[in-house]
Structure formats: structure tokens, C-alpha cells
Design a protein around this motif. Structure first.
Motif, PDB file in Angstrom:
ATOM      1  N   ASP A  17       0.599   4.790  -2.474  1.00  0.00           N
ATOM      2  CA  ASP A  17       0.820   5.342  -2.229  1.00  0.00           C
ATOM      3  C   ASP A  17       1.357   7.201  -1.397  1.00  0.00           C
ATOM      4  OD1 ASP A  17       0.437   5.292   0.230  1.00  0.00           O
ATOM      5  OD2 ASP A  17      -2.123   4.988   0.609  1.00  0.00           O
ATOM      6  N   GLU A  54       0.948  -1.145  -0.093  1.00  0.00           N
ATOM      7  CA  GLU A  54      -0.302  -0.321  -0.151  1.00  0.00           C
ATOM      8  C   GLU A  54       0.882   1.005  -0.357  1.00  0.00           C
ATOM      9  OE1 GLU A  54      -3.963   2.626   0.358  1.00  0.00           O
ATOM     10  OE2 GLU A  54      -3.117   0.221  -0.058  1.00  0.00           O
ATOM     11  N   TYR A 106      -7.513   2.031  -0.175  1.00  0.00           N
ATOM     12  CA  TYR A 106      -7.451   1.055  -1.792  1.00  0.00           C
ATOM     13  C   TYR A 106      -8.339  -0.318  -1.533  1.00  0.00           C
ATOM     14  CZ  TYR A 106      -6.342  -0.721  -6.171  1.00  0.00           C
ATOM     15  OH  TYR A 106      -6.363  -1.199  -7.472  1.00  0.00           O
ATOM     16  N   SER A 107      -9.575  -0.452  -2.627  1.00  0.00           N
ATOM     17  CA  SER A 107     -10.658  -1.578  -2.581  1.00  0.00           C
ATOM     18  C   SER A 107     -11.361  -2.355  -1.440  1.00  0.00           C
ATOM     19  CB  SER A 107      -9.770  -3.157  -3.213  1.00  0.00           C
ATOM     20  OG  SER A 107     -10.382  -3.752  -4.208  1.00  0.00           O
ATOM     21  N   GLY A 146     -11.029   0.644   0.478  1.00  0.00           N
ATOM     22  CA  GLY A 146     -11.977   1.695   0.431  1.00  0.00           C
ATOM     23  C   GLY A 146     -13.393   1.901   1.003  1.00  0.00           C
TER      24      GLY A 146
END
Length: 170
Positions: free
Chosen positions: A90, A86, A149-150, A153
């Protein structure tokens, strides 16, 4: 001594300039979080007795945040990822720390060899750890954020719904 008095005493000790304090997060099976600058990874039981694995929490703390008053970002990865993957995607540790934010990136337990979040088990654990970290580091309560994320999220929005008293933005 009550748990609240103990925590307050630890926070006062940190504010008075102690370089390092140790306090395990709530629950069982957790490593102690050190109140210090830099990057550290601690592990906590994941509560899901199916996998028997732990959640790893990587904390990146700027030196200015050791004595309180900073914000915090919980950055949750997606399926098959980890905190390090991750962060490679990011760069949240670098970006967040540069803006005076503590960054917490958890790593999901492996389910059949693949890191995967189980919302019914893990999201409440992420919230407990975040609450603990907020208290331990004297985080500015108006600057508690969650992103991901995914699967992360989904976790962000679910955590916002489960802990609206804690989260400022998702």
C-alpha cells in the motif's frame, strides 16, 4: 512527579526543539520510542503468553511532525504478512508521510511460524501503543486514522469500536 507531569514535561521539551526524547510505551517489555524524524521499529510484549513473541511497530515520521500537530495512520497488515509486506502493497509510509502523517505499521507475533493477529489479545495492545504515540508526538486528535487489509481490516473496525474516543476514521 506524576506520570502526567512527566509526559507533559517530555512533550514540552520536544516542542522546545530537543532533537530526541525516549519514552517507553505503557505496559511492560517495550522498547523506547524516539521522538525523531525517519523510520524506526520498536518491539513490545504481545501479552498472548501462547506465542511468547513481540509485536513490532514500525513508525515513519516526517520531519515536520516531530514537534506535533500532524495526523497519524495505524496501518494493520493481514494474516501471514508483516509491516514491511503491508507497506510494499500500500506504500502507506511514503503516501502518508507526503501528506504530513505519521504512519505506524505493526507486525503481528508469529503463531506457529506465521504472523497472525489474535484480536482478544492484540487489538488492545495496538490501541495502547497508538494512544502512547499520539501523546508522545503531540498528534492532532482530529486526525487519528486506522486502516488495514484482511485481518488488519477486521482490526480497523474493531479498534474503532473499542476506542471511538481516539479514532476519527477507519
Amino acid at each position: 512527579v506524576s506520570p502526567r507531569a512527566l509526559l507533559l514535561g517530555l512533550l514540552v521539551g520536544v516542542a522546545a526543539g530537543q532533537q530526541e526524547q525516549h519514552l517507553p510505551p505503557p505496559g511492560t517489555g517495550c522498547d523506547a520510542v524516539q521522538v525523531r524524524a525517519g523510520t524506526q521499529t520498536v518491539h513490545c510484549d504481545a501479552v498472548d503468553t501462547v506465542s511468547g513473541h513481540k509485536i513490532g511497530y514500525t513508525l515513519a515520521v516526517p520531519a515536520a511532525c516531530v514537534h506535533g500537530g500532524c495526523g497519524i495512520v495505524l496501518d494493520v497488515h493481514g494474516w501471514t504478512m508483516s509491516a514491511s509486506i503491508e507497506d510494499r502493497q500500500d506504500e502507506m509510509r511514503t503516501k502518508g508521510n507526503a501528506r504530513g502523517m505519521i504512519v505506524v505499521q505493526p507486525s503481528a507475533p508469529r503463531d506457529n511460524g506465521v504472523p497472525s493477529w489474535k484480536p482478544l489479545y492484540h487489538h488492545s495492545q495496538l490501541i495502547l501503543f497508538l494512544r502512547h504515540t499520539v501523546a508522545l508526538f503531540g498528534v492532532d486528535r482530529s486526525a487519528v486514522h486506522v486502516t488495514g487489509y484482511s485481518q488488519g481490516g477486521f482490526a480497523s473496525w474493531n479498534i474503532l469500536c473499542l476506542a471511538p474516543d481516539l479514532i476519527c476514521s477507519a
